[in-house]
Write an enzyme that holds these catalytic residues in place. Structure first.
Site, PDB file in Angstrom:
ATOM      1  N   SER A 289       0.865  -1.265   0.163  1.00  0.00           N
ATOM      2  CA  SER A 289       0.248  -0.210   0.064  1.00  0.00           C
ATOM      3  C   SER A 289       0.782   1.178   0.071  1.00  0.00           C
ATOM      4  O   SER A 289       1.971   1.293   0.544  1.00  0.00           O
ATOM      5  CB  SER A 289      -0.950   0.154   1.275  1.00  0.00           C
ATOM      6  OG  SER A 289      -1.355   1.237   1.531  1.00  0.00           O
TER       7      SER A 289
ATOM      8  N   SER B 234      -2.887  18.428 -17.045  1.00  0.00           N
ATOM      9  CA  SER B 234      -2.133  19.189 -15.879  1.00  0.00           C
ATOM     10  C   SER B 234      -2.574  18.834 -14.600  1.00  0.00           C
ATOM     11  O   SER B 234      -3.770  18.645 -14.368  1.00  0.00           O
ATOM     12  CB  SER B 234      -2.217  20.648 -16.011  1.00  0.00           C
ATOM     13  OG  SER B 234      -1.802  20.819 -17.652  1.00  0.00           O
TER      14      SER B 234
END
Ligand SMILES: *[C@@H]1O[C@H](CO)[C@@H](O)[C@H](O)[C@H]1NC(C)=O
Ligand SMILES: *[C@@H]1O[C@H](CO)[C@@H](O)[C@H](O)[C@H]1NC(C)=O
Ligand SMILES: *[C@@H]1O[C@H](CO)[C@@H](O)[C@H](O)[C@H]1NC(C)=O
Ligand SMILES: *[C@@H]1O[C@H](CO)[C@@H](O)[C@H](O)[C@H]1NC(C)=O
Ligand SMILES: *[C@@H]1O[C@H](CO)[C@@H](O)[C@H](O)[C@H]1NC(C)=O
Ligand SMILES: *[C@@H]1O[C@H](CO)[C@@H](O)[C@H](O)[C@H]1NC(C)=O
Ligand SMILES: *[C@@H]1O[C@H](CO)[C@@H](O)[C@H](O)[C@H]1NC(C)=O
Ligand SMILES: *[C@@H]1O[C@H](CO)[C@@H](O)[C@H](O)[C@H]1NC(C)=O
Ligand SMILES: *[C@@H]1O[C@H](CO)[C@@H](O)[C@H](O)[C@H]1NC(C)=O
Ligand SMILES: *[C@@H]1O[C@H](CO)[C@@H](O)[C@H](O)[C@H]1NC(C)=O
Length: 623
Positions: free
Chosen positions: A196, A556
């Site tokens: 994780s 972006s």
């Protein structure tokens, strides 16, 4: 054409490549490698479990993905030139934790003591340059789940690995917008099954105490209160932090890569029926893989995203209520599958469910490509940390046994077809999420090791041509399509698509968020019509040339595109620009690009493009 009817994306890509390039790109030398993310569109797999999980098969998503993959390969093919590959390795610190540490502890002490961590920290990187030494691209492998973004996110965006790629490409493609420019930085997955990125670890969101226990459950509220977060203050911040750590290490390894990879190129591929592999445990005893099944703890989810039905990880005893419900709806699992999958209590006997199509694959791809001393093993699923270690070691030994010593074996995860997770036999006994999701049973890892050793030996002994092809995977027609109908888009009375509903302010400071709301249309319409386009641009006015320069697009990180769906085809598109501190002061505007669907009675639907521009606004430096 007919291509979508096969709806198996790997074969579709290969068919299209074959029609264009003949036998150059084939099933043995093309690997399709995916990423594990909760931030992308779904609906492109053909097996029923995934079709249900995606709320239907989507031709549109399928076609869009296949077209994109083929287009990428075409661009790469066109730009191909002689060059060199350099390899480097190094540890990435602070970017991962093991999310099933109690399962890991089931592995023998003698084995664990050989490793300093319960995750693999090593990144392996290939740097590619042309004969002048000019940068072409990189591919790297690292073991972490790209799930810094949790499953409450509905944006299509990069996760941590994607953000690392974004940063690297932005740096190398100076002057280009994200997603454009010649340099490619690929961050691929490895044995991330139990890894994780949410490094603060699991804690109870109601009481704050740790829930790092064998069941990932909280005293009050149970498993759905046990969530891992961090290291940042929210998921976007965490994505950036983890992504930046990965990027920084890649940058360092790239800069110092000096060992050249040379030698012959070879590839081996087979289809195998994973439900029917006989595994040699030792010289006298065998075991078998099983027909696929998901265990109870599959439904529990993980500390990176819990399931919706309050199941608990580590469940080894079936519940009569859920078993009864399953039996009524789907029928009873056979004694054979129950016995084979033990100690997994079976929630879904997917290997025995075939309506309307098989729920899980029987036939999977096993594949290795070697380049000199480097062997890339394409794994059709997610190996846990220790599974990856055992696998690499065994395959390396097999190469060595047949005259190829010192091979560097890369576990390239999530390749070609998806079959969930693969734990070790010992981890399987604990039946946490990864084990409950090891669909071919307790001996799945041993089977893969055995199968990949066959490929390694064939490459090492130059007998790849003698490998049998194996049973070809089936292709299903008439997949269940999404129940969400395509409806026409509508603009409010007196308005048009793209009209501004909520204007921008005249002035913003850096660090603030520009927001503008337009009359919207379903963004899915745009997927059908354009590829390599954007829903939005942020543009800056250049007084010297009296032109608008695009400074950001929808790839972006600073921009967000939210689509708010109303009733009867009405919708809004909200565009945000989170102005970075690095922005240049000046005059800006935001543009929105959309496609609306309209349909006259008895006529086919028509999709029309539209575009719209906000008023101009000024960005000034923060105080
Ligand atoms: C999806 O595929 C079916 C045939 O399987 C076809 O009839 C339908 O037009 C396709 N839909 C889209 C949106 O491509
Ligand atoms: C889930 O189960 C736990 C016990 O494991 C219980 O405390 C909790 O209230 C349950 N949550 C829901 C939403 O039912
Ligand atoms: C997802 O992350 C956000 C923080 O960005 C947090 O508020 C939320 O509780 C998380 N949701 C889940 C389901 O983990
Ligand atoms: C994450 O948030 C912290 C606290 O606001 C901030 O200092 C840091 O710059 C952020 N990190 C990134 C990568 O945005
Ligand atoms: C895989 O093997 C099993 C067991 O031999 C067989 O029943 C099944 O039909 C095979 N699957 C396929 C797709 O051939
Ligand atoms: C082979 O494996 C079986 C099952 O794990 C075990 O009972 C047997 O003792 C082993 N035999 C040898 C020779 O190691
Ligand atoms: C919790 O995990 C342990 C160890 O795996 C297991 O024995 C136990 O049955 C689990 N408890 C629940 C409630 O699932
Ligand atoms: C294998 O690697 C070891 C250590 O890196 C080295 O000493 C040895 O010479 C290598 N063997 C071959 C055949 O390349
Ligand atoms: C591989 O196939 C060739 C041609 O069919 C045959 O001559 C050769 O003996 C085979 N080699 C092995 C190891 O089976
Ligand atoms: C769209 O925006 C208008 C004006 O702000 C608002 O009244 C409406 O509820 C919004 N619709 C949706 C679907 O968000």
């Amino acid at each position: 054409g007919a291509s979508y009817k096969t709806s198996a994306w790997r074969s579709d890509v290969l068919n299209r490549l074959q029609s264009k390039y003949g036998s150059l790109y084939r099933r043995d030398n093309v690997i399709l490698s995916g990423t594990h993310t909760h931030s992308g569109p779904a609906g492109y797999f053909q097996y029923t479990t995934f079709v249900i999980a995606s709320e239907g098969f989507s031709n549109r998503t399928f076609e869009y993905m296949v077209n994109g993959i083929v287009k990428s390969i075409e661009i790469a093919h066109t730009n191909m030139k002689p060059g060199k590959i350099f390899i480097n390795k190094g540890n990435v610190d602070g970017a991962q934790i093991n999310r099933s540490p109690t399962s890991y502890l089931r592995n023998p002490q003698s084995e664990r003591s050989r490793y300093s961590s319960n995750t693999d920290k090593e990144m392996l990187l290939l740097k590619m340059v042309d004969l002048n030494g000019d940068d072409l691209g990189l591919i790297s492998w690292f073991a972490v789940h790209p799930v810094s973004m949790n499953n409450s996110n509905h944006l299509v965006n990069s996760d941590n690995m994607g953000y690392a790629s974004y940063l690297f490409e932005q740096e190398k493609n100076k002057g280009y917008l994200p997603g454009q420019g010649p340099y490619v930085a690929a961050f691929a997955s490895s044995n991330l099954g139990d890894v994780s990125p949410n490094t603060l670890g699991p804690s109870c969101i109601n009481t704050g105490e740790s829930c790092d226990n064998a069941n990932s459950t909280c005293p009050i509220g149970g498993p759905s209160m046990c969530i891992a977060m961090g290291p940042g203050q929210d998921m976007l911040n965490s994505t950036q932090i983890i992504g930046r750590i990965i990027y920084e290490k890649a940058k360092e390894l790239y800069a110092s890569a000096s060992q050249e990879v040379t030698g012959p190129l070879a590839s081996a591929h087979q289809w195998v029926n994973m439900t029917d592999v006989t595994v040699w445990l030792n010289s006298t005893h065998t075991a078998k893989t099983c027909k696929p099944a998901l265990g109870y703890s599959f439904a529990a989810g993980t500390i990176d995203g819990f399931g919706s039905l309050n199941f608990t990880q580590g469940t080894t005893v079936a519940d009569p209520f859920w078993d009864g419900l399953r039996d009524q709806i789907l029928g009873k699992p056979s004694e054979e599958i129950k016995e084979c999958q033990k100690p997994k209590p079976i929630l879904l006997h997917t290997g025995e469910l075939s309506k309307p199509h098989p729920w899980h694959p029987d036939i999977v791809d096993v594949q290795i490509i070697t380049l000199g001393f480097l062997a890339i093993a394409a794994i059709p699923g997610e190996f846990t940390t220790m599974s990856g270690r055992r696998f690499r070691e065994s395959v390396r030994e097999e190469f060595a046994a047949y005259g190829m010593p010192n091979m560097t074996v890369v576990v390239s995860g999530l390749c070609n077809v998806y079959t969930h997770y693969i734990t070790t036999y010992e981890e399987y006994q604990a039946q946490r999420y990864e084990a409950a999701s090891t669909i071919y049973g307790p001996h799945t890892l041993s089977a893969y090791i055995q199968l990949f050793k066959v490929l390694a030996k064939a490459i090492a002994t130059n007998t790849v041509a003698n490998l049998s092809t194996g049973p070809e995977p089936p292709f299903f027609k008439q997949l269940m399509t999404t129940l969400i109908p395509n409806i026409v888009d509508r603009a409010p009375v007196g308005k048009h698509f793209g009209d501004v509903l909520q204007p921008v302010n005249p002035t913003y400071r850096m660090g603030e968020v520009v927001e503008v709301v337009f009359v919207g249309a379903n963004p899915k319409n745009s997927a059908e019509n354009v590829t390599h386009q954007t829903f939005l641009t942020v543009e800056k006015y250049e007084a010297t040339s009296a032109t608008w320069q695009i400074v950001h697009n929808d790839a972006s990180w600073e921009t967000r595109f939210y689509w708010h769906k109303g009733l009867l085809g009405y919708s809004n598109a909200t565009i945000q620009w989170h102005i970075p501190d690095s922005a240049q002061p000046g005059i800006y505007r935001i543009r929105y690009f959309g496609h609306s669907r309209s349909q006259d009675l008895f006529q086919p639907a028509v999709i029309l493009s539209f575009e719209s521009t906000s008023s101009t606004f000024e960005v000034v430096t923060a105080l």
